[in-house]
Design a protein around this motif. Structure first.
Motif, PDB file in Angstrom:
ATOM      1  N   GLU A 242       2.806  -6.665   4.442  1.00  0.00           N
ATOM      2  CA  GLU A 242       2.956  -6.212   3.021  1.00  0.00           C
ATOM      3  C   GLU A 242       2.231  -5.048   2.568  1.00  0.00           C
ATOM      4  OE1 GLU A 242       2.147  -9.467   0.425  1.00  0.00           O
ATOM      5  OE2 GLU A 242       3.933 -10.735   1.084  1.00  0.00           O
ATOM      6  N   ILE A 243       2.819  -4.296   1.888  1.00  0.00           N
ATOM      7  CA  ILE A 243       2.277  -2.728   1.694  1.00  0.00           C
ATOM      8  C   ILE A 243       2.118  -2.737   0.202  1.00  0.00           C
ATOM      9  CG2 ILE A 243       2.375  -0.416   1.563  1.00  0.00           C
ATOM     10  CD1 ILE A 243       3.750  -0.744   4.401  1.00  0.00           C
ATOM     11  N   THR A 244       0.829  -2.439  -0.484  1.00  0.00           N
ATOM     12  CA  THR A 244       0.719  -2.188  -1.789  1.00  0.00           C
ATOM     13  C   THR A 244       0.037  -0.761  -2.027  1.00  0.00           C
ATOM     14  OG1 THR A 244      -1.410  -3.500  -1.617  1.00  0.00           O
ATOM     15  CG2 THR A 244       0.376  -4.740  -2.537  1.00  0.00           C
ATOM     16  N   ARG A 245       0.363  -0.210  -3.442  1.00  0.00           N
ATOM     17  CA  ARG A 245      -0.284   1.153  -3.521  1.00  0.00           C
ATOM     18  C   ARG A 245      -1.125   0.867  -4.718  1.00  0.00           C
ATOM     19  NH1 ARG A 245       3.115   5.509  -2.924  1.00  0.00           N
ATOM     20  NH2 ARG A 245       1.663   6.586  -4.346  1.00  0.00           N
ATOM     21  N   GLU A 246      -2.379   1.676  -4.751  1.00  0.00           N
ATOM     22  CA  GLU A 246      -3.066   2.060  -5.748  1.00  0.00           C
ATOM     23  C   GLU A 246      -3.300   3.558  -5.917  1.00  0.00           C
ATOM     24  OE1 GLU A 246      -7.632   1.266  -7.517  1.00  0.00           O
ATOM     25  OE2 GLU A 246      -6.892  -0.349  -6.202  1.00  0.00           O
ATOM     26  N   GLY A 247      -2.459   4.114  -6.670  1.00  0.00           N
ATOM     27  CA  GLY A 247      -2.479   5.545  -6.679  1.00  0.00           C
ATOM     28  C   GLY A 247      -2.391   6.134  -5.203  1.00  0.00           C
ATOM     29  N   ALA A 248      -3.335   6.982  -4.559  1.00  0.00           N
ATOM     30  CA  ALA A 248      -3.114   7.419  -3.289  1.00  0.00           C
ATOM     31  C   ALA A 248      -3.516   6.629  -2.052  1.00  0.00           C
ATOM     32  CB  ALA A 248      -3.671   8.935  -3.215  1.00  0.00           C
ATOM     33  N   VAL A 249      -3.885   5.522  -2.429  1.00  0.00           N
ATOM     34  CA  VAL A 249      -4.516   4.641  -1.375  1.00  0.00           C
ATOM     35  C   VAL A 249      -3.313   3.640  -1.103  1.00  0.00           C
ATOM     36  CG1 VAL A 249      -6.200   2.844  -0.909  1.00  0.00           C
ATOM     37  CG2 VAL A 249      -6.718   5.247  -1.992  1.00  0.00           C
ATOM     38  N   ALA A 250      -2.949   3.323  -0.008  1.00  0.00           N
ATOM     39  CA  ALA A 250      -1.899   2.234   0.418  1.00  0.00           C
ATOM     40  C   ALA A 250      -2.899   1.331   1.118  1.00  0.00           C
ATOM     41  CB  ALA A 250      -0.872   2.588   1.344  1.00  0.00           C
ATOM     42  N   HIS A 251      -2.469  -0.028   1.137  1.00  0.00           N
ATOM     43  CA  HIS A 251      -3.061  -1.068   1.635  1.00  0.00           C
ATOM     44  C   HIS A 251      -1.946  -1.967   2.296  1.00  0.00           C
ATOM     45  CE1 HIS A 251      -5.849  -4.770   1.388  1.00  0.00           C
ATOM     46  NE2 HIS A 251      -5.672  -4.587   2.664  1.00  0.00           N
ATOM     47  N   LEU A 252      -2.005  -2.097   3.844  1.00  0.00           N
ATOM     48  CA  LEU A 252      -0.916  -2.831   4.675  1.00  0.00           C
ATOM     49  C   LEU A 252      -1.800  -3.880   5.103  1.00  0.00           C
ATOM     50  CD1 LEU A 252       1.495  -1.629   7.311  1.00  0.00           C
ATOM     51  CD2 LEU A 252       0.200  -3.643   7.788  1.00  0.00           C
ATOM     52  N   ARG A 253      -1.367  -5.228   4.407  1.00  0.00           N
ATOM     53  CA  ARG A 253      -2.013  -6.505   4.894  1.00  0.00           C
ATOM     54  C   ARG A 253      -0.992  -7.292   5.976  1.00  0.00           C
ATOM     55  NH1 ARG A 253      -2.145  -6.033  -0.504  1.00  0.00           N
ATOM     56  NH2 ARG A 253      -0.650  -7.875  -0.916  1.00  0.00           N
ATOM     57  N   LEU A 254      -1.588  -7.733   6.970  1.00  0.00           N
ATOM     58  CA  LEU A 254      -0.892  -8.614   7.897  1.00  0.00           C
ATOM     59  C   LEU A 254      -0.774  -9.882   7.197  1.00  0.00           C
ATOM     60  CD1 LEU A 254      -2.593  -7.471  11.113  1.00  0.00           C
ATOM     61  CD2 LEU A 254      -0.450  -6.695  10.329  1.00  0.00           C
ATOM     62  N   THR A 255       0.393 -10.653   7.219  1.00  0.00           N
ATOM     63  CA  THR A 255       0.632 -11.784   6.369  1.00  0.00           C
ATOM     64  C   THR A 255       1.239 -12.728   7.323  1.00  0.00           C
ATOM     65  OG1 THR A 255       2.742 -10.853   5.602  1.00  0.00           O
ATOM     66  CG2 THR A 255       0.949 -10.327   4.169  1.00  0.00           C
ATOM     67  N   ARG A 256       0.740 -13.035   8.589  1.00  0.00           N
ATOM     68  CA  ARG A 256       1.053 -14.481   9.120  1.00  0.00           C
ATOM     69  C   ARG A 256      -0.262 -15.104   9.354  1.00  0.00           C
ATOM     70  NH1 ARG A 256       3.882 -14.042  14.093  1.00  0.00           N
ATOM     71  NH2 ARG A 256       4.755 -15.918  13.417  1.00  0.00           N
ATOM     72  N   PRO A 257      -1.034 -15.549   8.384  1.00  0.00           N
ATOM     73  CA  PRO A 257      -2.209 -16.275   8.664  1.00  0.00           C
ATOM     74  C   PRO A 257      -2.133 -17.395   9.317  1.00  0.00           C
ATOM     75  CG  PRO A 257      -1.619 -16.488   6.366  1.00  0.00           C
ATOM     76  CD  PRO A 257      -0.673 -15.382   7.008  1.00  0.00           C
ATOM     77  N   GLU A 258      -1.018 -18.091   9.332  1.00  0.00           N
ATOM     78  CA  GLU A 258      -0.777 -19.363  10.197  1.00  0.00           C
ATOM     79  C   GLU A 258      -0.573 -19.025  11.433  1.00  0.00           C
ATOM     80  OE1 GLU A 258       3.073 -17.492   9.851  1.00  0.00           O
ATOM     81  OE2 GLU A 258       1.580 -17.587   8.532  1.00  0.00           O
ATOM     82  N   ALA A 259      -0.350 -17.931  11.947  1.00  0.00           N
ATOM     83  CA  ALA A 259      -0.359 -17.541  13.353  1.00  0.00           C
ATOM     84  C   ALA A 259      -1.304 -16.357  13.775  1.00  0.00           C
ATOM     85  CB  ALA A 259       1.171 -16.838  13.687  1.00  0.00           C
ATOM     86  N   SER A 260      -2.529 -16.530  12.872  1.00  0.00           N
ATOM     87  CA  SER A 260      -3.676 -15.524  13.205  1.00  0.00           C
ATOM     88  C   SER A 260      -3.044 -14.186  13.088  1.00  0.00           C
ATOM     89  CB  SER A 260      -4.324 -15.811  14.302  1.00  0.00           C
ATOM     90  OG  SER A 260      -5.382 -17.042  14.167  1.00  0.00           O
ATOM     91  N   ASN A 261      -2.049 -13.877  12.226  1.00  0.00           N
ATOM     92  CA  ASN A 261      -1.158 -12.409  12.229  1.00  0.00           C
ATOM     93  C   ASN A 261      -0.771 -11.833  13.629  1.00  0.00           C
ATOM     94  OD1 ASN A 261      -1.599 -12.304   9.376  1.00  0.00           O
ATOM     95  ND2 ASN A 261      -3.996 -12.148   9.791  1.00  0.00           N
ATOM     96  N   ALA A 262      -0.348 -12.809  14.446  1.00  0.00           N
ATOM     97  CA  ALA A 262       0.269 -12.305  15.651  1.00  0.00           C
ATOM     98  C   ALA A 262       1.601 -11.538  15.474  1.00  0.00           C
ATOM     99  CB  ALA A 262       0.665 -13.533  16.459  1.00  0.00           C
ATOM    100  N   LEU A 263       1.603 -10.509  16.156  1.00  0.00           N
ATOM    101  CA  LEU A 263       2.562  -9.308  15.900  1.00  0.00           C
ATOM    102  C   LEU A 263       3.938  -9.832  16.547  1.00  0.00           C
ATOM    103  CD1 LEU A 263       0.666  -6.239  16.622  1.00  0.00           C
ATOM    104  CD2 LEU A 263       0.750  -7.841  14.277  1.00  0.00           C
ATOM    105  N   ASP A 264       4.845 -10.424  15.574  1.00  0.00           N
ATOM    106  CA  ASP A 264       6.169 -11.029  16.082  1.00  0.00           C
ATOM    107  C   ASP A 264       7.241  -9.576  16.097  1.00  0.00           C
ATOM    108  OD1 ASP A 264       6.813 -10.410  13.519  1.00  0.00           O
ATOM    109  OD2 ASP A 264       7.096 -12.561  13.261  1.00  0.00           O
TER     110      ASP A 264
END
Length: 277
Positions: free
Chosen positions: A5-27
Motif C-alpha cells: 500500500e502507498i500513502t502520501r504526506e506532502g512530497a513524501v511517499a510511504h510504500l508498506r509491504l502488507t502481507r505480514p502473515e507471509a513475512s511480506n514474501a513477494l508474490d
C-alpha cells in the motif's frame, strides 16, 4: 490482500509491504504492480522521497513460493521456454530497477529478516536504515540457485567483495551491526517503529531540499558508480548545465538567512508516450 500500500504526506511517499502473515514474501501481485507503482509516483513530479517498510515481524522473506509453483517462471525444458524464462527474470529485475530509475531517493526501513528478493530490493534503494534485530541474507544459495534479481550485481558496489562472496557462497546472515560497520546501512535503530520514524524524518529532510539538486545528485552518484572518475566529471559538468537553476539557489540562501522553510518548485511531471492526446 494487496502486496503493498502507498500513502502520501506532502512530497513524501510511504510504500508498506502488507502481507505480514507471509513475512511480506513477494508474490506475483507484487511483481506485476511494484514497478508501475513506483514509476507512477515518479511521473507526478510531486514525490521527492520514498520510504519502503514492511508490516509484521519481518521486512521481507523474499520471493513467495507461489511465484515458482504457479509455473510462471520455472519451466525451462525447451528453447522457447528458456527464452521465456530469460524474459521473466528480466521483468523481475526491471520491477526493482524502477527504484534506481526514479528521480527521487528511496529509503529502505528494514526490520527483522530481509532475505532473497527482499535483499535485492533494498540493494536498489539509495539509503538503508535497520532495526537492531535486522538481518540480511542471500537466501537463493540455500535453496539451490543463484540470486538473479540484483543482489549479486549491486552488493559488490556497496559492500567489500569478500563479504558479498561470503554471503553468496555460504548463505549466512549479515547482522544489522555488521552491516552498519561495513557501510551497507546508514544507521541502526532500536526497533521497527524507530526505524520507520527515522526513515520518514530522513525523507522529509530530503523533500525539503531543492528537487532538481536532489535528483541531479542521485543521477550523478549512479553514473559515477558505473563509470570512471573522468567520465563522471564530464557527465556532471554537462548535467549541471542542464539543471542549473539560480531561482533554487537564491531560495535556499534566503531561507537560510531568514531561518524559514524554503519553498521549491516540484519536478515537472513526466509525459507517458501516447498520453498527450
Amino acid at each position: 490482500m494487496a502486496a503493498f500500500e502507498i500513502t502520501r504526506e506532502g512530497a513524501v511517499a510511504h510504500l508498506r509491504l502488507t502481507r505480514p502473515e507471509a513475512s511480506n514474501a513477494l508474490d506475483m501481485s507484487f511483481w506485476r504492480g511494484f514497478g508501475p507503482a513506483v514509476s507512477a509516483l515518479d511521473r507526478t513530479g510531486e514525490v521527492h522521497a520514498l520510504v519502503i517498510s514492511g508490516e509484521g515481524r519481518n521486512f521481507c522473506a523474499g520471493m513467495d513460493i507461489s511465484v515458482f509453483s504457479s509455473g510462471a517462471i520455472l519451466p525451462a525444458e525447451t528453447s522457447a521456454q528458456r527464452q521465456a524464462f530469460h524474459q521473466a527474470v528480466r521483468d523481475l529485475q526491471d520491477a526493482l530497477t524502477a527504484l534506481e530509475k526514479a528521480r527521487f531517493p528511496v529509503i529502505a526501513a528494514v526490520h527483522g529478516a530481509c532475505v532473497g528478493a527482499g535483499l535485492d530490493m533494498v540493494s536498489a534503494c539509495d539509503l538503508r536504515l535497520a532495526s537492531a534485530d535486522a538481518l540480511f541474507r542471500i537466501e537463493e544459495i540455500n535453496i539451490g540457485m543463484m540470486a538473479d534479481v540484483g543482489s549479486l550485481q549491486r552488493l559488490p558496489k556497496i559492500l567489500p567483495e569478500g563479504v558479498v562472496r561470503e554471503l553468496a557462497y555460504l548463505g549466512n546472515s549479515l547482522t544489522a551491526g555488521r552491516a552498519e560497520r561495513l557501510g551497507f546501512v546508514n544507521a541502526v535503530l532500536p526497533d521497527a517503529e524507530a526505524v520507520v520514524a527515522a526513515a520518514l524524518e530522513m525523507a522529509r529532510t530530503i523533500a525539503g531540499k531543492a528537487p532538481l539538486a536532489v535528483t541531479g545528485s542521485k543521477a550523478a552518484i549512479g553514473y559515477a558508480r558505473d563509470h570512471t572518475v573522468a567520465e563522471g566529471l564530464e557527465w556532471v559538468a554537462v548535467m549541471q548545465g542542464s539543471l542549473w537553476n539560480p531561482s533554487d539557489i537564491l531560495t535556499a540562501i534566503q531561507a537560510r538567512r531568514s531561518k524559514e522553510t524554503p519553498a521549491f518548485a516540484a519536478l515537472a511531471p513526466l509525459v507517458t508516450p501516447g498520453s498527450e492526446g
